[in-house]
Structures are given as C-alpha cells and as structure tokens.
Design a protein around this motif. Structure first.
Motif, PDB file in Angstrom:
ATOM      1  N   SER A 107      29.752  -0.623  47.201  1.00  0.00           N
ATOM      2  CA  SER A 107      30.306   0.676  46.790  1.00  0.00           C
ATOM      3  C   SER A 107      29.484   1.351  45.704  1.00  0.00           C
ATOM      4  O   SER A 107      29.680   2.526  45.413  1.00  0.00           O
ATOM      5  N   PHE A 108      28.601   0.593  45.048  1.00  0.00           N
ATOM      6  CA  PHE A 108      27.812   1.176  43.956  1.00  0.00           C
ATOM      7  C   PHE A 108      26.354   1.359  44.346  1.00  0.00           C
ATOM      8  O   PHE A 108      25.511   1.616  43.504  1.00  0.00           O
ATOM      9  N   GLU A 109      26.054   1.195  45.640  1.00  0.00           N
ATOM     10  CA  GLU A 109      24.655   1.378  46.059  1.00  0.00           C
ATOM     11  C   GLU A 109      24.292   2.861  46.073  1.00  0.00           C
ATOM     12  O   GLU A 109      25.168   3.719  46.088  1.00  0.00           O
ATOM     13  N   GLY A 110      22.950   3.113  46.111  1.00  0.00           N
ATOM     14  CA  GLY A 110      22.429   4.472  45.969  1.00  0.00           C
ATOM     15  C   GLY A 110      23.168   5.543  46.750  1.00  0.00           C
ATOM     16  O   GLY A 110      23.578   6.556  46.201  1.00  0.00           O
ATOM     17  N   GLY A 111      23.343   5.330  48.053  1.00  0.00           N
ATOM     18  CA  GLY A 111      23.956   6.350  48.905  1.00  0.00           C
ATOM     19  C   GLY A 111      25.364   6.690  48.439  1.00  0.00           C
ATOM     20  O   GLY A 111      25.771   7.856  48.424  1.00  0.00           O
ATOM     21  N   ARG A 112      26.110   5.674  48.029  1.00  0.00           N
ATOM     22  CA  ARG A 112      27.473   5.908  47.572  1.00  0.00           C
ATOM     23  C   ARG A 112      27.468   6.706  46.268  1.00  0.00           C
ATOM     24  O   ARG A 112      28.358   7.515  46.005  1.00  0.00           O
ATOM     25  N   LEU A 113      26.455   6.465  45.436  1.00  0.00           N
ATOM     26  CA  LEU A 113      26.393   7.198  44.163  1.00  0.00           C
ATOM     27  C   LEU A 113      26.256   8.695  44.427  1.00  0.00           C
ATOM     28  O   LEU A 113      26.852   9.524  43.738  1.00  0.00           O
ATOM     29  N   ARG A 114      25.466   9.022  45.452  1.00  0.00           N
ATOM     30  CA  ARG A 114      25.334  10.431  45.809  1.00  0.00           C
ATOM     31  C   ARG A 114      26.713  10.995  46.173  1.00  0.00           C
ATOM     32  O   ARG A 114      27.070  12.103  45.789  1.00  0.00           O
ATOM     33  N   ASP A 115      27.505  10.198  46.900  1.00  0.00           N
ATOM     34  CA  ASP A 115      28.834  10.664  47.313  1.00  0.00           C
ATOM     35  C   ASP A 115      29.776  10.860  46.125  1.00  0.00           C
ATOM     36  O   ASP A 115      30.689  11.680  46.185  1.00  0.00           O
ATOM     37  N   THR A 116      29.589  10.047  45.058  1.00  0.00           N
ATOM     38  CA  THR A 116      30.526  10.182  43.928  1.00  0.00           C
ATOM     39  C   THR A 116      30.110  11.318  42.979  1.00  0.00           C
ATOM     40  O   THR A 116      30.865  11.674  42.077  1.00  0.00           O
ATOM     41  N   ALA A 267      35.611  -1.503  31.756  1.00  0.00           N
ATOM     42  CA  ALA A 267      34.152  -1.604  31.622  1.00  0.00           C
ATOM     43  C   ALA A 267      33.504  -0.248  31.850  1.00  0.00           C
ATOM     44  O   ALA A 267      32.467   0.061  31.292  1.00  0.00           O
ATOM     45  N   GLY A 268      34.110   0.547  32.715  1.00  0.00           N
ATOM     46  CA  GLY A 268      33.469   1.804  33.088  1.00  0.00           C
ATOM     47  C   GLY A 268      33.730   2.937  32.127  1.00  0.00           C
ATOM     48  O   GLY A 268      32.944   3.871  32.062  1.00  0.00           O
ATOM     49  N   HIS A 269      34.812   2.895  31.352  1.00  0.00           N
ATOM     50  CA  HIS A 269      35.018   4.067  30.501  1.00  0.00           C
ATOM     51  C   HIS A 269      34.711   3.792  29.033  1.00  0.00           C
ATOM     52  O   HIS A 269      34.089   4.607  28.368  1.00  0.00           O
ATOM     53  N   GLU A 270      35.018   2.602  28.548  1.00  0.00           N
ATOM     54  CA  GLU A 270      34.714   2.273  27.158  1.00  0.00           C
ATOM     55  C   GLU A 270      33.205   2.320  26.889  1.00  0.00           C
ATOM     56  O   GLU A 270      32.748   2.854  25.889  1.00  0.00           O
ATOM     57  N   THR A 271      32.452   1.714  27.787  1.00  0.00           N
ATOM     58  CA  THR A 271      31.004   1.614  27.606  1.00  0.00           C
ATOM     59  C   THR A 271      30.345   2.988  27.680  1.00  0.00           C
ATOM     60  O   THR A 271      29.565   3.357  26.814  1.00  0.00           O
ATOM     61  N   SER A 272      30.678   3.734  28.732  1.00  0.00           N
ATOM     62  CA  SER A 272      30.045   5.049  28.901  1.00  0.00           C
ATOM     63  C   SER A 272      30.414   5.974  27.752  1.00  0.00           C
ATOM     64  O   SER A 272      29.591   6.780  27.300  1.00  0.00           O
ATOM     65  N   ALA A 273      31.662   5.865  27.281  1.00  0.00           N
ATOM     66  CA  ALA A 273      32.096   6.726  26.173  1.00  0.00           C
ATOM     67  C   ALA A 273      31.306   6.395  24.913  1.00  0.00           C
ATOM     68  O   ALA A 273      30.846   7.289  24.190  1.00  0.00           O
ATOM     69  N   SER A 274      31.118   5.105  24.645  1.00  0.00           N
ATOM     70  CA  SER A 274      30.370   4.702  23.465  1.00  0.00           C
ATOM     71  C   SER A 274      28.944   5.251  23.542  1.00  0.00           C
ATOM     72  O   SER A 274      28.428   5.844  22.588  1.00  0.00           O
ATOM     73  N   GLY A 405      27.898  -1.329  37.724  1.00  0.00           N
ATOM     74  CA  GLY A 405      27.988   0.115  37.476  1.00  0.00           C
ATOM     75  C   GLY A 405      26.750   0.693  36.791  1.00  0.00           C
ATOM     76  O   GLY A 405      26.778   1.851  36.354  1.00  0.00           O
ATOM     77  N   ALA A 406      25.641  -0.085  36.701  1.00  0.00           N
ATOM     78  CA  ALA A 406      24.476   0.388  35.941  1.00  0.00           C
ATOM     79  C   ALA A 406      23.922   1.713  36.487  1.00  0.00           C
ATOM     80  O   ALA A 406      23.693   2.661  35.728  1.00  0.00           O
ATOM     81  N   GLY A 407      23.726   1.783  37.805  1.00  0.00           N
ATOM     82  CA  GLY A 407      23.171   3.008  38.402  1.00  0.00           C
ATOM     83  C   GLY A 407      24.128   4.172  38.196  1.00  0.00           C
ATOM     84  O   GLY A 407      23.732   5.296  37.845  1.00  0.00           O
ATOM     85  N   PHE A 408      25.397   3.911  38.389  1.00  0.00           N
ATOM     86  CA  PHE A 408      26.466   4.893  38.196  1.00  0.00           C
ATOM     87  C   PHE A 408      26.409   5.424  36.757  1.00  0.00           C
ATOM     88  O   PHE A 408      26.411   6.631  36.510  1.00  0.00           O
ATOM     89  N   ILE A 411      23.493   7.760  35.856  1.00  0.00           N
ATOM     90  CA  ILE A 411      23.643   9.142  36.347  1.00  0.00           C
ATOM     91  C   ILE A 411      24.701   9.862  35.515  1.00  0.00           C
ATOM     92  O   ILE A 411      24.500  10.986  35.048  1.00  0.00           O
ATOM     93  N   GLU A 412      25.811   9.186  35.305  1.00  0.00           N
ATOM     94  CA  GLU A 412      26.899   9.784  34.524  1.00  0.00           C
ATOM     95  C   GLU A 412      26.419  10.181  33.124  1.00  0.00           C
ATOM     96  O   GLU A 412      26.667  11.296  32.658  1.00  0.00           O
ATOM     97  N   GLY A 413      25.700   9.268  32.454  1.00  0.00           N
ATOM     98  CA  GLY A 413      25.276   9.517  31.078  1.00  0.00           C
ATOM     99  C   GLY A 413      24.343  10.712  30.995  1.00  0.00           C
ATOM    100  O   GLY A 413      24.530  11.617  30.157  1.00  0.00           O
ATOM    101  N   VAL A 414      23.358  10.756  31.890  1.00  0.00           N
ATOM    102  CA  VAL A 414      22.382  11.857  31.860  1.00  0.00           C
ATOM    103  C   VAL A 414      23.080  13.168  32.207  1.00  0.00           C
ATOM    104  O   VAL A 414      22.863  14.203  31.559  1.00  0.00           O
ATOM    105  N   LEU A 415      23.952  13.122  33.211  1.00  0.00           N
ATOM    106  CA  LEU A 415      24.656  14.350  33.630  1.00  0.00           C
ATOM    107  C   LEU A 415      25.522  14.908  32.492  1.00  0.00           C
ATOM    108  O   LEU A 415      25.450  16.097  32.156  1.00  0.00           O
ATOM    109  N   LEU A 416      26.342  14.052  31.892  1.00  0.00           N
ATOM    110  CA  LEU A 416      27.250  14.533  30.844  1.00  0.00           C
ATOM    111  C   LEU A 416      26.475  15.042  29.620  1.00  0.00           C
ATOM    112  O   LEU A 416      26.805  16.083  29.047  1.00  0.00           O
ATOM    113  N   LEU A 417      25.420  14.318  29.277  1.00  0.00           N
ATOM    114  CA  LEU A 417      24.603  14.749  28.141  1.00  0.00           C
ATOM    115  C   LEU A 417      23.985  16.128  28.442  1.00  0.00           C
ATOM    116  O   LEU A 417      24.014  17.031  27.600  1.00  0.00           O
TER     117      LEU A 417
END
Ligand code: HEM
Length: 459
Positions: A107-116, A267-274, A405-408, A411-417
């Motif tokens: 679910s966290f592979e490249g193609g799926r990341l595009r979908d999310t 794991a997905g929200h605490e880390t990314s928020a920090s 969730g590393a790839g996710f 993308i999330e970090g760069v996008l939000l920044l």
C-alpha cells in the motif's frame, strides 16, 4: 553563525540509576553525556541491565540490515505500548511481524503514493486556510498547527475523511489527552527496569488508550462493512484491508486492522508533525533559506496546485526537509535486544542486552559529519555529505524494519512545506526560542513559537 538549538548534554561521570531515570524522564536527550557525539559505541551498566549505544555505521548495519532477526524488539516494548497499539506491526517480531509487513508494504509503494497525493494536497490546502486567520504577526505555537495538518493527512489518506469529521476529530483530541497523561510514552519500553520499579503507565493513559481504540474500531468496522458491500472508497485503509498475504492468502481481520490503524495514526502523524514544525522553525532561523524555498516553489509550480510529479522538482525544499530530519530526527532513538552472546567492538555482550541505535547521535556525530551541528541543506551535494547520507543517516531506520511510510512522509513533508512557505512568512519570536526535548518524538520543550504573516508583507 547561529547554530540550531541543541540541548546541553549532562556532565560527564557516573550518575546513580535513580538520577539517570529522573533525567531520562525529563528528557532522553539531555540525560546523555556529550561523549556520545564522538564514541563509536558506549556501554551503560546498571544492576538490572546492560545497554550498548552503537554509532559505528558497521554496527548499525549489522543490527538493522545484516542480522535483524537476531536483534528483535524487546517484549517490554510491546508491553509498554500494548494499551494503545495492541499487536501492531510496530511491536511484533518474527513470523507475525513478517506477515503483517507483507500485507502492509504494497500500500505504500510508489504507484499507491501517487494515488494518495490528492488527499495529501487537500490536507495541505486545509492547513494553509487554517493559518489565514492567525497570520497577523502575533506569536503562534506552530507544533499544534503541524499536528493538526499531519493528522488531517493521515485521516484523508487512510479513511478518506477530513480532520473535521466527528470521529477523526475525536481521535485527534483524545490522542492529545493521551500524551498529556503519559508524556514519555515509551520510557518503560526503552529502559528494561525490574518489575518492581515504578512505571509511568498512568491510569489516565490507559483510559485514553481504550477510548482511542474504541473510536478506531468504529471506523474500521464500518469500513469492513463497506468493503463487503463493494462500496468502499479506494484509499489506504481499503487497500490494506483487501490485500492478501502472498504466502498464506490471509487478510487482516477487523481487530488486527485496528492495531495497524492505531500505529499508522501514531507513527504517521506525530513524526511528520515534529519534522514539519522543526523545518518551519529552521526556515525562520535562516531566512535566506526561507526565501530560497519560496523562490523555488514559485519557479516550479507558481500559484497553481502542484501535482505529484512537481514534488520531485522541489530539490532545495527537499534538502531543507532532509536536513531537518538530520538535525531533529522525529524518532531520536530505537532499541533492540540481543538474543545470543555477541561480540561487538571487542566487547562481549550478553543475551537480552539492550542495543540502542540513536539517529539523534549518529546524525550529529563529530566523526561522521562535517560541522554536525550546523544547518546546511547544501551538504547533501558534497562528496562528504553524500557519503554521510549513505552510511550515517537513518531518520526512517533501515533494513527490513525500515519505516514503511518513509516515501509517503518525504512527499508529505516537501508538499506541506512548499504550500506553507509559498503562502506565509515565518519569523522567530526572539524571547521564545525553541529547545528540543525527546517526548514521544522530538518536540520543543515549551512548544515551537513563530510569527506568521502573509508572504510579501513585512512583520
Ligand atoms: C517524518 C516522518 C516519519 C519518520 C521520521 C518515521 C520514522 C520511523 C522510524 C525511525 C521507524 C522505526 C522505529 C523502530 O524500529 O523502532 C518507523 C517505523 C514505522 N513507521 Fe514511520 N516515520 C515517519 C512517518 C510515518 C508515516 C507517515 C507512517 C504511516 C502512514 C509511518 C508508519 C510506520 C510504521 C507502521 C512503522 C513500524 C514498522 C515496523 O516496525 O516494521 N511512519 N518510522
């Protein structure tokens, strides 16, 4: 040149177990002596356990990549986290863990990341809109904003619901309450103290953990019904719940999925928020870098909504995010346990000893990085920096237990920044400097305060 904030290490020399535990409870980072920024390995002996902090890249490689099955997570980690996480992939070992990863990883592979991506973008746009009413130059606590944004990303990508949804918002608020009740969540897990030693599993934390799990069970059970009726949205939850283990054909049942959702949320929200909060703080501390990010974003995507392929072109923004993860790795330390006698750097290490891998110390190691405490996103373009990136950079861990969730997150970090810096200017509040402290993740001791104004208008 100003260095980014770093906690002062404790004075060298022996400290009693009681004092160490007290220091540790206040903050794992400043409880450690300064020599750990130079040592390849350090041994801590107490009457109850032995612990070895490993910084040498070969040792880290051995534990995480070459023989990971011989260095599992300890049962105490599971005990410590069980009220909230049950038997989630974060705490299991052996065959159970392998089966869980076989189901989760696709679910966290490249193609799926595009979908999310559209769901992440909607969360990013929501964060920009929320700041509008607060961007008046008065100090605001940016960690809270970053947590809100990262929780929104998780709910939208996992369950196709925004953070404003009644259940999503209840999980988010209960989670905050949980952290207040148990600020150092994995203290008991990190230090294998004897059973009679006072624990910090407060009653309040048990109650909030139960409430969070009840809310997540509602979401997951509802999704299971939708999947059975063939009307489930095509998001991460549906993907994970419909993926069969290629070896056994088994799928997660509702209960096992609840455990996984709990860890994805944690794991997905605490880390990314920090990471996002520290990235904004660093950009406020180094305004020339903030301008470079803003200029890059305008040049590459203008005022439009970016699409998935635009993110790869935001190279300076990515390097800022990477450098943030180096200086403030959201997961500052990881713990494993020996299962048989080992010999590490000419020392005999007994079974059931703790092996501590510390992104915090490795990323600031004086023998591995040039100017380890400086903020320099350009370091990754130099031969030394590239080498250190290869062998001494592990914000997402490494090997088979690497963060799924590393790839996710990248993308999330760069996008939000990118979205936030395009819309706003972030400035420090001189009388409220931030100081890192390791709670569940690396946070500001008194929060992270910034002044926010619309970009283009001076403070
Ligand atoms: C900047 C953001 C993130 C950082 C720095 C980060 C870091 C890490 C680290 C260091 C570990 C290993 C912990 C250990 O072995 O003790 C880990 C594990 C994990 N992370 Fe992340 N993470 C991030 C975002 C995410 C996201 C967005 C998700 C999911 C949506 C996620 C899901 C997980 C899970 C499920 C594990 C457990 C994996 C296992 O033990 O097999 N993480 N993460």
């Amino acid at each position: 040149m100003t260095l980014p904030p770093k906690p002062r290490a404790r004075e060298e020399g022996r400290v009693s177990l009681w004092r160490y535990t007290r220091l540790f409870r206040q903050d794992i980072l400043s409880a450690q002596p300064a020599r750990l920024y130079r040592a390849w390995m350090a041994e801590f002996r107490t009457p109850f356990f032995r612990s070895y902090l490993c910084n040498q890249p070969d040792l880290v490689d051995l534990v995480l990549k070459q023989r990971p099955d011989d260095f599992p997570k300890s049962d105490r980690i599971r005990e410590g986290l069980a009220p909230l996480l049950g038997n989630s992939v974060f705490v299991t070992n052996g065959e159970t863990w392998k089966r869980q990863r076989r189901i989760i990883d696709p679910s966290f592979e490249g193609g799926r990341l595009r979908d999310t991506f559209p769901a992440m973008l909607a969360a990013g746009q929501g964060a920009v809109a929320r700041l509008q009413g607060k961007a008046d130059g008065e100090p605001i606590e940016i960690e809270a904003e970053a947590s809100h944004a990262a929780a929104d990303v998780i709910f939208r990508t996992l369950f196709s619901i925004p953070i404003e949804d009644e259940v999503a918002s209840a999980v988010f608020h209960k989670f905050r309450e949980h952290q207040r009740a148990q600020p150092v969540l994995n203290l008991g897990a990190l230090v294998p103290l004897p059973r009679w030693f006072p624990r910090f599993h407060r009653r309040g934390a048990r109650r909030t953990a139960k409430e969070i799990r009840a809310l997540i069970t509602r979401l997951t059970a509802h999704r299971m019904t939708e999947i059975k009726a063939a009307r489930a949205p095509d998001d991460l939850a549906t993907k994970i719940m419909t993926t069969a283990d290629p070896l056994t054909g088994e799928r997660f049942d509702t209960e096992e999925m609840v455990d996984q959702v709990a860890i994805f949320f944690l794991a997905g929200h605490e880390t990314s928020a920090s990471a996002l909060a520290w990235a904004l703080y660093l950009l406020a501390l180094y305004p020339e870098w903030q301008d470079r990010v803003a200029t890059e974003v305008l040049a590459e995507i203008g005022q439009e909504a970016p699409d998935f392929s635009d993110i790869a072109r935001l190279r300076q923004t990515r390097d800022v995010f990477r450098e943030t993860l180096r200086l403030y790795p959201p997961v500052p330390m990881m713990v494993r346990e020996t299962t048989c006698p080992e010999r590490l750097r000419d020392r005999d290490v007994p079974p059931r000893a703790q092996i501590v891998l510390s992104p915090w110390h490795q990323h600031r190691h004086e023998r591995l990085w040039d100017k380890p405490d400086a903020f320099d996103p350009e370091r990754f373009d130099t031969p030394d920096g590239r080498e250190a990136l290869r062998c001494a950079y592990m914000p997402f861990s490494a090997g088979q237990r690497v963060c799924p969730g590393a790839g996710f997150a990248m993308i999330e970090g760069v996008l939000l920044l990118a979205l936030l810096v395009r819309a706003y200017r972030f400035d420090i509040v001189p009388d409220r400097p931030a100081m890192p402290v390791a709670h569940l993740t690396v946070r500001g001791r008194d929060g992270i305060w910034l002044r926010v104004t619309p970009r283009g208008r001076a403070v």
